[in-house]
Design a protein around this motif. Structure first.
Motif, mmCIF file in Angstrom:
data_model
loop_
_atom_site.group_PDB
_atom_site.id
_atom_site.type_symbol
_atom_site.label_atom_id
_atom_site.label_comp_id
_atom_site.label_asym_id
_atom_site.label_seq_id
_atom_site.Cartn_x
_atom_site.Cartn_y
_atom_site.Cartn_z
ATOM 1 N N PHE A 8 38.820 -6.089 -22.758
ATOM 2 C CA PHE A 8 37.594 -6.184 -23.726
ATOM 3 C C PHE A 8 37.136 -6.628 -23.466
ATOM 4 O O PHE A 8 35.385 -6.333 -22.981
ATOM 5 N N SER A 9 36.990 -8.401 -23.826
ATOM 6 C CA SER A 9 35.704 -9.667 -24.008
ATOM 7 C C SER A 9 35.069 -9.389 -22.140
ATOM 8 O O SER A 9 34.453 -10.241 -22.589
ATOM 9 N N ASP A 10 35.543 -9.527 -21.871
ATOM 10 C CA ASP A 10 35.098 -9.450 -20.560
ATOM 11 C C ASP A 10 34.016 -8.175 -19.590
ATOM 12 O O ASP A 10 33.681 -8.886 -18.798
ATOM 13 N N TYR A 11 33.836 -7.111 -20.178
ATOM 14 C CA TYR A 11 32.880 -5.960 -20.341
ATOM 15 C C TYR A 11 31.814 -5.846 -20.941
ATOM 16 O O TYR A 11 32.010 -6.182 -21.908
ATOM 17 N N ALA A 12 31.234 -5.990 -19.956
ATOM 18 C CA ALA A 12 29.402 -4.836 -21.539
ATOM 19 C C ALA A 12 29.984 -4.261 -21.491
ATOM 20 O O ALA A 12 30.526 -3.301 -21.227
ATOM 21 N N VAL A 13 29.433 -3.760 -23.003
ATOM 22 C CA VAL A 13 29.304 -2.139 -23.150
ATOM 23 C C VAL A 13 28.086 -1.582 -24.050
ATOM 24 O O VAL A 13 26.997 -2.098 -23.932
ATOM 25 N N GLY A 14 28.022 -0.299 -23.662
ATOM 26 C CA GLY A 14 26.930 0.264 -23.349
ATOM 27 C C GLY A 14 26.972 1.976 -24.503
ATOM 28 O O GLY A 14 28.497 2.001 -24.552
ATOM 29 N N TRP A 15 25.643 2.150 -24.783
ATOM 30 C CA TRP A 15 26.505 3.177 -25.724
ATOM 31 C C TRP A 15 25.236 4.215 -24.632
ATOM 32 O O TRP A 15 23.838 3.602 -24.482
ATOM 33 N N PHE A 16 25.976 5.551 -24.974
ATOM 34 C CA PHE A 16 24.712 7.077 -24.310
ATOM 35 C C PHE A 16 24.413 7.873 -24.682
ATOM 36 O O PHE A 16 25.712 7.392 -26.193
ATOM 37 N N ARG A 17 24.342 8.833 -24.959
ATOM 38 C CA ARG A 17 23.868 9.654 -25.454
ATOM 39 C C ARG A 17 23.517 11.162 -24.984
ATOM 40 O O ARG A 17 22.832 11.494 -23.670
ATOM 41 N N GLN A 18 24.346 12.029 -25.652
ATOM 42 C CA GLN A 18 23.955 13.414 -25.096
ATOM 43 C C GLN A 18 23.572 14.930 -25.563
ATOM 44 O O GLN A 18 24.872 14.898 -26.069
ATOM 45 N N ALA A 19 22.603 14.918 -25.120
ATOM 46 C CA ALA A 19 22.167 16.581 -26.354
ATOM 47 C C ALA A 19 22.183 17.752 -25.465
ATOM 48 O O ALA A 19 22.131 17.589 -23.579
ATOM 49 N N PRO A 20 23.011 18.591 -26.071
ATOM 50 C CA PRO A 20 22.491 19.682 -25.638
ATOM 51 C C PRO A 20 21.720 20.512 -24.240
ATOM 52 O O PRO A 20 20.347 20.143 -24.550
#
Length: 122
Positions: A29-41
């Motif tokens: 896990f520590s090797d990866y970038a992490v992103g947050w995404f969102r999706q509205a209806p």
């Protein structure tokens, strides 16, 4: 292989705060970038924020800059999204994702969580 589980969503009023958590399993896990995404209806999934593997470089969508803060604790395999001054337009399902190619495109992320609902009432 990385498994991701989001938590912390809920129903809040405009101006309130929430902290989303993304718990990861997997040795790398520590090797990866992490992103947050969102999706509205009825809308496309959109970029919110990302953090590099080291945790030292972050990026935000203009719509959340100054209100949201992303952070990670690699020792705990956790990534967080602190969301302040929430607005009704922040209402969406929020997803965390991990990938080797950091950036704003969802296609750079290989692993996704199931999402957590955030609803902001006016």
């Amino acid at each position: 292989q990385v498994q991701l589980v989001e938590s912390g969503g809920g129903l809040v009023q405009a101006g309130d705060s929430l902290r989303l958590s993304c718990a990861a399993s997997g040795r790398t896990f520590s090797d990866y970038a992490v992103g947050w995404f969102r999706q509205a209806p009825g809308r496309e999934r959109e970029f919110v924020s990302t953090i590099r593997a080291s945790g030292f470089i972050t990026s935000y969508a203009d719509s959340v800059k100054g209100r949201f803060t992303i952070s990670r604790d690699n020792a705990k395999n956790m990534v967080y999204l602190q969301m302040n001054s929430l607005k009704p337009e922040d209402t969406a399902v929020y997803y965390c994702a991990a990938g080797a190619v950091p950036g704003r495109s969802r296609y750079g992320y290989n692993y996704w969580g199931q999402g957590t609902q955030v609803t902001v009432s006016s």
